[in-house]
Design a protein around this motif. Structure first.
Motif, short mmCIF file in Angstrom:
data_model
loop_
_atom_site.label_atom_id
_atom_site.label_comp_id
_atom_site.label_asym_id
_atom_site.label_seq_id
_atom_site.Cartn_x
_atom_site.Cartn_y
_atom_site.Cartn_z
N VAL A 115 0.87 -1.18 0.00
CA VAL A 115 0.00 0.00 0.00
C VAL A 115 0.90 1.22 0.00
CG1 VAL A 115 -1.70 1.35 1.27
CG2 VAL A 115 -1.85 -1.16 1.27
N LEU A 117 0.66 4.86 0.66
CA LEU A 117 -0.19 5.92 1.19
C LEU A 117 0.31 7.27 0.68
CD1 LEU A 117 -0.97 5.15 4.95
CD2 LEU A 117 -2.58 5.25 3.05
N ALA A 143 -3.23 4.62 -2.10
CA ALA A 143 -4.35 4.99 -1.25
C ALA A 143 -4.16 6.42 -0.79
CB ALA A 143 -4.46 4.05 -0.05
N ASN A 145 -4.81 9.17 1.56
CA ASN A 145 -5.31 9.39 2.92
C ASN A 145 -5.85 10.82 2.99
OD1 ASN A 145 -5.88 9.03 5.63
ND2 ASN A 145 -3.76 9.32 6.30
N CYS A 173 -9.17 7.09 1.14
CA CYS A 173 -9.43 6.43 2.43
C CYS A 173 -9.21 7.41 3.57
CB CYS A 173 -8.51 5.21 2.61
SG CYS A 173 -6.75 5.64 2.73
N SER A 180 -12.55 1.78 6.42
CA SER A 180 -11.87 2.41 5.30
C SER A 180 -10.49 1.79 5.07
CB SER A 180 -11.74 3.91 5.53
OG SER A 180 -11.14 4.55 4.44
N THR A 183 -10.72 -1.74 3.69
CA THR A 183 -11.07 -1.75 2.27
C THR A 183 -9.82 -1.63 1.41
OG1 THR A 183 -13.26 -0.80 2.68
CG2 THR A 183 -12.36 -0.56 0.46
N VAL A 184 -8.88 -0.80 1.84
CA VAL A 184 -7.62 -0.66 1.11
C VAL A 184 -6.87 -1.99 1.05
CG1 VAL A 184 -5.35 0.45 1.11
CG2 VAL A 184 -7.40 1.79 1.64
N ARG A 187 -8.59 -4.46 -1.33
CA ARG A 187 -8.32 -4.12 -2.73
C ARG A 187 -6.91 -4.55 -3.12
NH1 ARG A 187 -11.00 -0.03 -5.41
NH2 ARG A 187 -9.53 -0.51 -7.10
#
Length: 205
Positions: A115, A117, A143, A145, A173, A180, A183-184, A187
């Protein structure tokens, strides 16, 4: 959190899939918060107080209120017991400051995905992580933030700004909210599995 083993048609229990996930990104984007939000165990944090000496090195634009920083890693764990197969995700948060990037290779070794961010107030800080996982050929999602005082860009605008490949998922997210943040992760796992199936089918063709 307890988990329930799935089963094959014959009744045999499916083994639990253990997946390593990296949470990366620039300084102050919310990596530690994300790991702490979703972890079902007491997360391991390696945070130290920011000193006055470090303020000349670290860019605190947009995060002037930040008082601590990760110097090695964050670690957490989350279990998914949904069918068809239970999974345990081991989350490794990377340090964001450039002087601690030497830890990234060890933290990323064996990861099935990452991920990345981002903070739209400091979007340029995301390029290093994006480039790193592109070079490793590690599946990743971006993602965004959404900080309270940040402008709300669309995923398409973020994709264009970071020059991402069309296949890279981009989503928004709030890592302070468990649903939230989860969910990341979902995915990312879906994206990683799709990539693996695509590569496997190509190798068998």
């Amino acid at each position: 959190m307890a988990y329930t083993l799935g089963s094959e048609p014959g009744g045999a229990a499916l083994p639990v899939a253990e997946l390593k996930i990296v949470v990366a990104g620039g300084f102050g984007v919310g990596k530690t918060t994300m790991v702490a939000t979703v972890s079902e165990i007491e997360p391991l944090m390696t945070e130290e107080v920011l000193t006055d000496a470090g303020r000349d090195i670290d860019d605190l634009t947009g995060v002037a209120e930040k008082t601590t920083t990760t110097v090695a890693m964050d670690f957490g764990r989350i279990t998914f017991d949904e069918p068809p197969r239970p999974m345990i995700l081991f989350l490794f948060g990377t340090p964001g400051q450039e002087r601690f990037w030497f830890a990234w290779p060890d933290l990323s070794y064996g990861a099935v995905g990452a991920v990345v961010l981002t903070d739209t107030r400091r979007l340029q800080d995301s390029f290093a992580a994006v480039s790193y996982f592109e070079q490793l050929k590690t599946p990743f999602v971006v993602a965004v933030n959404e900080f309270d005082d940040a402008y709300r860009y669309t995923p398409a605008e973020v994709r264009q700004a970071l020059e991402l490949d069309p296949e890279v998922p981009v989503l928004t997210c709030d890592v302070r909210e468990r649903t939230s943040a989860m969910t990341v992760l979902i995915r990312l796992v879906e994206h990683s599995l799709r990539r693996r199936r695509h590569l496997t089918s190509g190798a068998l063709a």
